[in-house]
Structures are given as structure tokens and as C-alpha cells.
Scaffold this active site. Structure first.
Site, PDB file in Angstrom:
ATOM      1  N   HIS A   5       0.800  -1.214   0.000  1.00 15.57           N
ATOM      2  CA  HIS A   5       0.000   0.000   0.000  1.00 15.57           C
ATOM      3  C   HIS A   5       0.840   1.274   0.000  1.00 15.57           C
ATOM      4  CE1 HIS A   5      -1.667  -3.255   2.583  1.00 15.57           C
ATOM      5  NE2 HIS A   5      -2.641  -3.171   1.683  1.00 15.57           N
ATOM      6  N   GLY A  21      -7.870  12.485   5.802  1.00 16.95           N
ATOM      7  CA  GLY A  21      -8.482  11.343   5.140  1.00 16.95           C
ATOM      8  C   GLY A  21      -8.352  11.434   3.631  1.00 16.95           C
ATOM      9  N   ARG A  25      -6.358  16.440  -0.045  1.00 19.27           N
ATOM     10  CA  ARG A  25      -6.036  17.401   1.007  1.00 19.27           C
ATOM     11  C   ARG A  25      -4.572  17.261   1.398  1.00 19.27           C
ATOM     12  NH1 ARG A  25      -9.602  16.922   6.126  1.00 19.27           N
ATOM     13  NH2 ARG A  25     -11.215  17.323   4.590  1.00 19.27           N
ATOM     14  N   ARG A  44      -2.367   3.345  -5.176  1.00 14.88           N
ATOM     15  CA  ARG A  44      -3.809   3.459  -4.950  1.00 14.88           C
ATOM     16  C   ARG A  44      -4.254   4.920  -4.826  1.00 14.88           C
ATOM     17  NH1 ARG A  44      -6.238  -1.546  -2.620  1.00 14.88           N
ATOM     18  NH2 ARG A  44      -4.673  -3.187  -2.853  1.00 14.88           N
ATOM     19  N   ARG A  88      -3.919  12.876  13.044  1.00 16.13           N
ATOM     20  CA  ARG A  88      -5.024  12.855  12.065  1.00 16.13           C
ATOM     21  C   ARG A  88      -5.643  14.247  12.009  1.00 16.13           C
ATOM     22  NH1 ARG A  88      -9.668  11.856   9.593  1.00 16.13           N
ATOM     23  NH2 ARG A  88     -11.633  11.943  10.738  1.00 16.13           N
ATOM     24  N   GLY A  90      -8.900  15.872  10.249  1.00 16.52           N
ATOM     25  CA  GLY A  90     -10.060  15.479   9.468  1.00 16.52           C
ATOM     26  C   GLY A  90     -11.276  16.333   9.757  1.00 16.52           C
ATOM     27  N   SER A  91     -12.401  15.871   9.248  1.00 17.32           N
ATOM     28  CA  SER A  91     -13.674  16.566   9.435  1.00 17.32           C
ATOM     29  C   SER A  91     -14.601  15.682  10.256  1.00 17.32           C
ATOM     30  CB  SER A  91     -14.298  16.908   8.089  1.00 17.32           C
ATOM     31  OG  SER A  91     -14.473  15.730   7.319  1.00 17.32           O
ATOM     32  N   GLU A 179     -17.077  10.773  13.644  1.00 21.58           N
ATOM     33  CA  GLU A 179     -16.153  10.609  12.522  1.00 21.58           C
ATOM     34  C   GLU A 179     -15.906   9.119  12.367  1.00 21.58           C
ATOM     35  OE1 GLU A 179     -12.010  10.389  13.510  1.00 21.58           O
ATOM     36  OE2 GLU A 179     -13.366   9.024  14.535  1.00 21.58           O
ATOM     37  N   MET A 180     -14.892   8.704  11.612  1.00 22.30           N
ATOM     38  CA  MET A 180     -14.807   7.288  11.266  1.00 22.30           C
ATOM     39  C   MET A 180     -13.420   6.660  11.407  1.00 22.30           C
ATOM     40  SD  MET A 180     -17.298   7.245   7.885  1.00 22.30           S
ATOM     41  CE  MET A 180     -17.490   5.463   7.938  1.00 22.30           C
ATOM     42  N   GLU A 181     -12.463   7.359  12.025  1.00 19.67           N
ATOM     43  CA  GLU A 181     -11.093   6.839  11.985  1.00 19.67           C
ATOM     44  C   GLU A 181     -10.336   6.784  13.317  1.00 19.67           C
ATOM     45  OE1 GLU A 181     -12.381   7.973   8.059  1.00 19.67           O
ATOM     46  OE2 GLU A 181     -12.055   9.353   9.740  1.00 19.67           O
ATOM     47  N   SER A 203     -17.469  19.923   9.913  1.00 18.73           N
ATOM     48  CA  SER A 203     -17.844  20.159   8.512  1.00 18.73           C
ATOM     49  C   SER A 203     -19.348  20.185   8.321  1.00 18.73           C
ATOM     50  CB  SER A 203     -17.244  19.076   7.616  1.00 18.73           C
ATOM     51  OG  SER A 203     -17.716  17.798   8.013  1.00 18.73           O
ATOM     52  N   ASP A 204     -20.083  19.581   9.267  1.00 20.49           N
ATOM     53  CA  ASP A 204     -21.536  19.606   9.188  1.00 20.49           C
ATOM     54  C   ASP A 204     -22.101  19.390  10.587  1.00 20.49           C
ATOM     55  OD1 ASP A 204     -22.317  16.401   9.184  1.00 20.49           O
ATOM     56  OD2 ASP A 204     -20.403  16.838   8.211  1.00 20.49           O
ATOM     57  N   ARG A 217     -13.864  21.595   2.453  1.00 16.71           N
ATOM     58  CA  ARG A 217     -13.192  20.644   3.344  1.00 16.71           C
ATOM     59  C   ARG A 217     -11.758  20.395   2.887  1.00 16.71           C
ATOM     60  NH1 ARG A 217     -18.351  18.349   3.124  1.00 16.71           N
ATOM     61  NH2 ARG A 217     -17.763  16.738   1.618  1.00 16.71           N
TER      62      ARG A 217
END
Length: 362
Positions: A5, A21, A25, A44, A88, A90-91, A179-181, A203-204, A217
Site C-alpha cells: 500500500h 483522510g 487534502r 492506490r 489525524r 479530518g472533518s 467521525e470514522m477513523e 464540517s456539518d 473541506r
């Protein structure tokens, strides 16, 4: 050594990596903030770059979306590329009325609906938290920049679209946003014995339904990005006299010069004269101190360098020198800040990035 990767070789990636993410960015950040940029990964389309920020080497690499993605990339960075810190950037979506669009969240801990920690076979539930030293620096920088920020827990969710939205229960438990991470990043850091932090820009809002665009973003969350870069840039400051060396370097210079030029003793009158003017508040202290350094007016570079090597280097405190070298190896930018004269400090061979000393005036 590349991975499936990441095409980077060992040594291509800095000790501290910023991870947005979105790989675009990462590209924007590298092109906007870093100098001497080199791209180390495009596999990738997960772009990675290394450059310098304020003289300090920093890497920026995308992580992709979700815990499986950041789990792969952060694991490889920690274990295969000797990365020490991952921040990290991120948003997130706000859970709170008082956490507004573009506010910054400095994440202290991540709750989750994921079973990411199942791999560790723990006899309980793992609490994934950020590194306090990084968190503390982020808070300090946010205060310095007068930013609107919040410190607290977030929900790291496996799901973006929920079949059964149970956000109210996470809100009741005090989560500021979703968030997701972060849970996977913090868990990977703990398992590797490394450091991690997450900085998020709202971001929202799940409360007001306000939101930012994808382009915003990517390019406008600059406050969070600058805080992260400032954290990545570490400074260490050392005095010279009675810190790096024992004794007063100015006094050693005077003794050294008089020993080799005894007939110049009459020039001490110059020192007395300027100190008298200082005591009478006619001249500033820095000019009086410069008078003490009058031998430099009569020494060439070769003589000054010889003085440094023969009189100052043997006076090093070895434990302090080892600490300086250790800080340098850890990626700190090293400053010597001293009232001692730059005229001889410039011959210092220690691994320092900048010397701030007295400039002689007379």
C-alpha cells in the site's frame, strides 16, 4: 522497503506524519505549507509527501475513509517506517448545539461501534485515547491562535449511513461529534507504543443540518492544519554559559587573550569606562557587556576558532550535550540562545540549527 500500500523506502518518511483522510487534502497541504517537497507514495492514489516546515522534516499522507483504511496505513507507518507520531486532521459531524461549523475539536478519546479492538483479545472494552503530550500542545497552540476549540470524546463509527440512527445515546454519553477513523488510529498507536492525536474541524452539524462543501473541506480548514503543523515542529532551547559549558565564556575569552597578549591589559580601562557609563544609566547594559568582549576586536577568525576549541569545548557538560543530541535525533529544532558572543559561538560544532547570541557593538 515498500508495502502493498506504500511505495516509500525506509527513511523517506519523517518521524511525524499528518494524516488527512482525503489524499487531495494531503497534496494541497504539502504544496501549500511544506518546502523541499518530495512525493513518496502514489500507490492506490493515496498520496504521501515529505518536506520541511520551519526547518523541521514533516510528512503528510492520506489515510482514506474508515477504520480499516487508516488501520492499514497507520500500522505500516508505525511498524515498517519507524514513524513516532501520527496526527489525524479530518472533518466531523457535530452532535452538539454549541459545537458549530468550522469549530475545532481536539479529540481526547474515541468511542466506537466497531469491533476493531477485538483483534487484541482483551478481557473487556478498550478505551482508545490520544497522547496527552500532543493534546496539550494542540490546546496551547489553539489558545495562542485564539481559535474556537473543544476538547472531548468523539464517536468513531463504522457506518456513514445508519439503518437505525442511535446518535442520541452517544450524545447522552457526552460525545461531541462523529467521525470514522480515530479509534483505530489510537488503538494502533497504543499497540505500537507510539503517539497519536486527532484534530477535527466541524464540517456539518447533525443538530442544525448545516454543512460545508467538499472543496471547502479540502482547502479551507487551514486553522486545524496550521495547529497540526505547529505541533509537528518541536523546538529545544539551550543557554550556553553554565548550561552547555561550566563557567562564563566571556571571562574565559578575556583570560585567554590577556595570557597571550599581556601588554593589552591597559585595554581593560575600556571595560571599566563602559561599565561606569552603564551604572550612570548613560549606556545600555548590552553595550557594557560588549566592552567585556573587546578581545574579539583584535582576533581573526582562526584565533577565535582556536579559542573555542581549546577553552570552551573542554568545558562542555557531557550530560547536557548528550541531551542536546538526543533532542536532535528526536526531530527537535535546536537553538542556542545566549548572552555569549556570536563571534565565537558560530564555531560551535554541535548539531544545532540556529545560534542567537550577543553581537558586539564596539
Amino acid at each position: 522497503m515498500s508495502t502493498p500500500h506504500n511505495q516509500a523506502n525506509k527513511g523517506d518518511i519523517a518521524k511525524t506524519v499528518l494524516m488527512p483522510g482525503d489524499p487531495l487534502r494531503a497534496k494541497y497541504l504539502a504544496e501549500t505549507y511544506l518546502e523541499n517537497v518530495k512525493q513518496f507514495n502514489a500507490t492506490r492514489s493515496m498520496f504521501g509527501y515529505t518536506g520541511t516546515y520551519k526547518g523541521k522534516e514533516v510528512s503528510i499522507m492520506g489515510s482514506g475513509m474508515g477504520m480499516p483504511s487508516i488501520g492499514i496505513y497507520s500500522y505500516e507507518l508505525f511498524h515498517f517506517y519507524d514513524v513516532e507520531n501520527i496526527i489525524r486532521i479530518g472533518s466531523c459531524g457535530s452532535f452538539k448545539e454549541d459545537v458549530h461549523l468550522r469549530d475545532i475539536i481536539i479529540v481526547q478519546g474515541a468511542c466506537t461501534d466497531s469491533n476493531y479492538a477485538h483483534q487484541y483479545e482483551l478481557p473487556g472494552t478498550y478505551s482508545a485515547i490520544s497522547d496527552y503530550s500532543l493534546l496539550e500542545k494542540a490546546v496551547e497552540k489553539a489558545k495562542e491562535k485564539n481559535l474556537t476549540y473543544h476538547v472531548g470524546n468523539v464517536l468513531s463509527s463504522d457506518l456513514f449511513y445508519h439503518a437505525d440512527n442511535k446518535a442520541d445515546k452517544w450524545i447522552k454519553m457526552g460525545c461531541l461529534a462523529t467521525e470514522m477513523e480515530s479509534y483505530a488510529l489510537f488503538a494502533n498507536a497504543a499497540y505500537a507504543g507510539k503517539k497519536a492525536l486527532t484534530l477535527l474541524t466541524v464540517s456539518d452539524s447533525l443538530v442544525t443540518s448545516e454543512e460545508t462543501t467538499a472543496e471547502e473541506r479540502e482547502k479551507t480548514f487551514t486553522a486545524m492544519m496550521e495547529v497540526a503543523l505547529e505541533i509537528a515542529t518541536k523546538f529545544a532551547f539551550f543557554d550556553f554559559d553554565d548550561t552547555l559549558i561550566h563557567g562564563d565564556s566571556g571571562g574565559k575569552l578575556l583570560k585567554y587573550y590577556l595570557k597571550r597578549h599581556p601588554l593589552s591589559v591597559f585595554r581593560l580601562l575600556k571595560v571599566v569606562y563602559h561599565y561606569a557609563l552603564y551604572l550612570l544609566k548613560i549606556e545600555p547594559l548590552n553595550k557594557a557587556k560588549s566592552a567585556w568582549l573587546y578581545p574579539l576586536d583584535y582576533m581573526n577568525d582562526q584565533e577565535i576558532e582556536k579559542f573555542y576549541q581549546e577553552e570552551l569545548e573542554p568545558c562542555y557538560y557531557l550530560n547536557v550535550i548528550e541531551e542536546l543530541k538526543k533532542k536532535k535525533a528526536e526531530g527537535y529544532i535546536i537553538y542556542i540562545c545566549s548572552a555569549s558572543a556570536e563571534a565565537y559561538l558560530r564555531f560551535c560544532k554541535l548539531p544545532v540549527d540556529e545560534i542567537l547570541g550577543t553581537k558586539t557593538l564596539i
